[in-house]
Design a protein around this motif. Structure first.
Motif, mmCIF file in Angstrom:
data_model
loop_
_atom_site.group_PDB
_atom_site.id
_atom_site.type_symbol
_atom_site.label_atom_id
_atom_site.label_comp_id
_atom_site.label_asym_id
_atom_site.label_seq_id
_atom_site.Cartn_x
_atom_site.Cartn_y
_atom_site.Cartn_z
ATOM 1 N N ARG A 23 21.467 24.109 -11.452
ATOM 2 C CA ARG A 23 22.587 23.663 -10.626
ATOM 3 C C ARG A 23 22.565 24.400 -9.300
ATOM 4 N NH1 ARG A 23 27.211 20.917 -13.986
ATOM 5 N NH2 ARG A 23 27.353 19.907 -11.988
ATOM 6 N N GLN A 46 17.936 10.882 -5.089
ATOM 7 C CA GLN A 46 18.997 10.354 -5.947
ATOM 8 C C GLN A 46 18.442 9.462 -7.068
ATOM 9 O OE1 GLN A 46 21.573 7.271 -4.342
ATOM 10 N NE2 GLN A 46 23.345 8.541 -4.746
ATOM 11 N N ARG A 47 18.783 9.792 -8.319
ATOM 12 C CA ARG A 47 18.435 9.003 -9.519
ATOM 13 C C ARG A 47 16.927 8.925 -9.783
ATOM 14 N NH1 ARG A 47 21.478 5.076 -7.392
ATOM 15 N NH2 ARG A 47 19.898 3.459 -7.648
ATOM 16 N N TRP A 59 16.842 14.042 -11.458
ATOM 17 C CA TRP A 59 18.121 14.128 -10.731
ATOM 18 C C TRP A 59 19.237 13.755 -11.683
ATOM 19 C CZ3 TRP A 59 22.314 11.156 -9.369
ATOM 20 C CH2 TRP A 59 23.020 11.514 -8.206
ATOM 21 N N MET A 60 20.173 14.660 -11.908
ATOM 22 C CA MET A 60 21.248 14.380 -12.866
ATOM 23 C C MET A 60 22.567 14.070 -12.177
ATOM 24 S SD MET A 60 19.868 14.600 -15.862
ATOM 25 C CE MET A 60 20.805 15.198 -17.259
ATOM 26 N N SER A 61 22.833 14.736 -11.068
ATOM 27 C CA SER A 61 24.040 14.513 -10.271
ATOM 28 C C SER A 61 23.780 15.197 -8.929
ATOM 29 C CB SER A 61 25.263 15.070 -10.997
ATOM 30 O OG SER A 61 25.410 16.446 -10.755
ATOM 31 N N PRO A 62 24.707 15.057 -7.949
ATOM 32 C CA PRO A 62 24.409 15.624 -6.622
ATOM 33 C C PRO A 62 24.219 17.145 -6.628
ATOM 34 C CG PRO A 62 26.254 14.112 -6.499
ATOM 35 C CD PRO A 62 25.967 14.315 -7.947
ATOM 36 N N ASP A 63 24.560 17.806 -7.725
ATOM 37 C CA ASP A 63 24.368 19.262 -7.765
ATOM 38 C C ASP A 63 23.682 19.718 -9.052
ATOM 39 O OD1 ASP A 63 26.365 18.733 -9.501
ATOM 40 O OD2 ASP A 63 27.877 20.017 -8.586
ATOM 41 N N ARG A 132 18.280 7.009 -15.484
ATOM 42 C CA ARG A 132 19.648 6.473 -15.488
ATOM 43 C C ARG A 132 20.441 7.194 -16.564
ATOM 44 N NH1 ARG A 132 24.185 3.896 -15.271
ATOM 45 N NH2 ARG A 132 24.264 1.805 -14.373
ATOM 46 N N ARG A 133 21.479 7.884 -16.125
ATOM 47 C CA ARG A 133 22.412 8.481 -17.088
ATOM 48 C C ARG A 133 23.457 7.428 -17.359
ATOM 49 N NH1 ARG A 133 24.566 14.188 -15.161
ATOM 50 N NH2 ARG A 133 25.008 14.460 -17.366
ATOM 51 N N ALA A 140 26.800 9.212 -24.711
ATOM 52 C CA ALA A 140 26.128 9.385 -23.431
ATOM 53 C C ALA A 140 24.634 9.597 -23.659
ATOM 54 C CB ALA A 140 26.715 10.578 -22.692
#
Lengths: 180, 107
Positions: A23, A46-47, A59-63, A132-133, A140
């Motif tokens: 993170r 991204q993604r 890439w899991m999220s912007p952070d 894709r999460r 999930a």
């Protein structure tokens, strides 16, 4: 119909996979350099998911990033990452035992996933290199295509049995939708 | 089915991948505020028939909170934007005003 029908895809639970959650600010030059120096991989857009030999960086999220590696290599890689971060506001943690990994192989792998997740699995909209999460029925999960007829999927270990049953049901012979 | 674009992931996520968080842009009244203000903050919600600003969480995706503006009657989505703001973006307000000339505004 033939007597022997093959499943849409074979579902295999993979042995323990090393995973490291990273993170930090994905746009920060220092962060990007530290990730590169410790893992040899570029921070994915991204993604996206980038792979190199047995390593993969998603890439899991912007952070948040997820680094996939050999189970035994995770602690050493995490230490190297922590050292590379220095006093940056970023961190790396071994989460290898948190998630289960599945391999899906078969020409109808898009059907198997498309039936379970609210994702447009059409080849034009979900391609290689994209992770894709999302939701797999009630849990999930995240998945990406490794080639045209195989995909890899991760979900929390606590719901691994549910996910495996779900995938196997979705892959039952003769249940293809034939949309893709 | 409500489909909202997550401003962090850029995916068009359907409702089942998201979790609703109620009305957006509430002003918090904490210790030291009047009883009426505190009551309003805790209990009073707009519930309009028409343009509504909401909080949503991309719970089965990136896990981030974001804002969405939509019409509660037609389910038309006007736009989504990140959570790190205290008011809707100007461009979005103008867009909604153009589509709904008799809309009274978000406050």
């Amino acid at each position: 119909m033939s007597d022997v029908m093959a499943p849409l895809a074979t579902v295999t639970a993979l042995p323990a996979q090393g995973m490291i959650t990273i993170r930090g600010n994905l746009k920060d030059a220092g962060f990007i350099a530290a990730v590169k120096s410790a893992s040899g991989l570029d921070v994915p857009a991204q993604r996206q998911i980038v792979t190199q030999k047995e390593l993969a960086l998603a890439w899991m999220s912007p952070d948040e990033l997820l680094l996939l590696c050999g189970y035994e290599d995770a602690p050493a890689l995490t230490n190297a990452m922590t050292e590379a971060f220095g006093d940056q506001f970023a961190m790396a943690v071994v989460v290898s035992d948190a998630r289960a990994v599945f391999d899906l192989e078969g020409p109808k792998v898009r059907d198997v996933l498309g039936k379970l997740a609210p994702v447009d699995m059409a080849p034009g909209s979900f391609g290689h290199g994209e992770i894709r999460r999302t939701r797999l029925a009630q849990v999930a999960a995240a998945f990406w295509l490794t080639c045209d007829d195989s995909a890899r999927l991760v979900c929390f270990r606590s719901v691994a049995q549910y996910a495996e049953d779900l995938l196997k049901t979705s892959a039952k012979p003769g249940t293809e939708v034939g949309y893709f | 089915m409500l489909i909202l674009e997550c401003p962090y992931c850029g995916v068009k996520a359907d409702e089942t991948e998201l979790h609703g968080g109620g009305e957006a842009h509430l002003k918090r009244y904490g210790p030291g505020s009047s009883d009426a203000d505190f009551e309003g903050y805790l209990f009073h919600r707009k519930n309009p028939k028409g343009v509504h600003f909401e909080r949503w969480r991309h719970v089965n995706g990136c896990g981030k909170w974001f804002h969405a503006a939509r019409c509660t009657a037609t389910l038309e989505v006007f736009g989504t934007y990140p959570a790190q703001v205290t008011a809707p973006p100007k461009a979005l307000i103008n867009k909604i005003k153009k589509k709904r000339p008799d809309w009274e505004g978000w406050t």
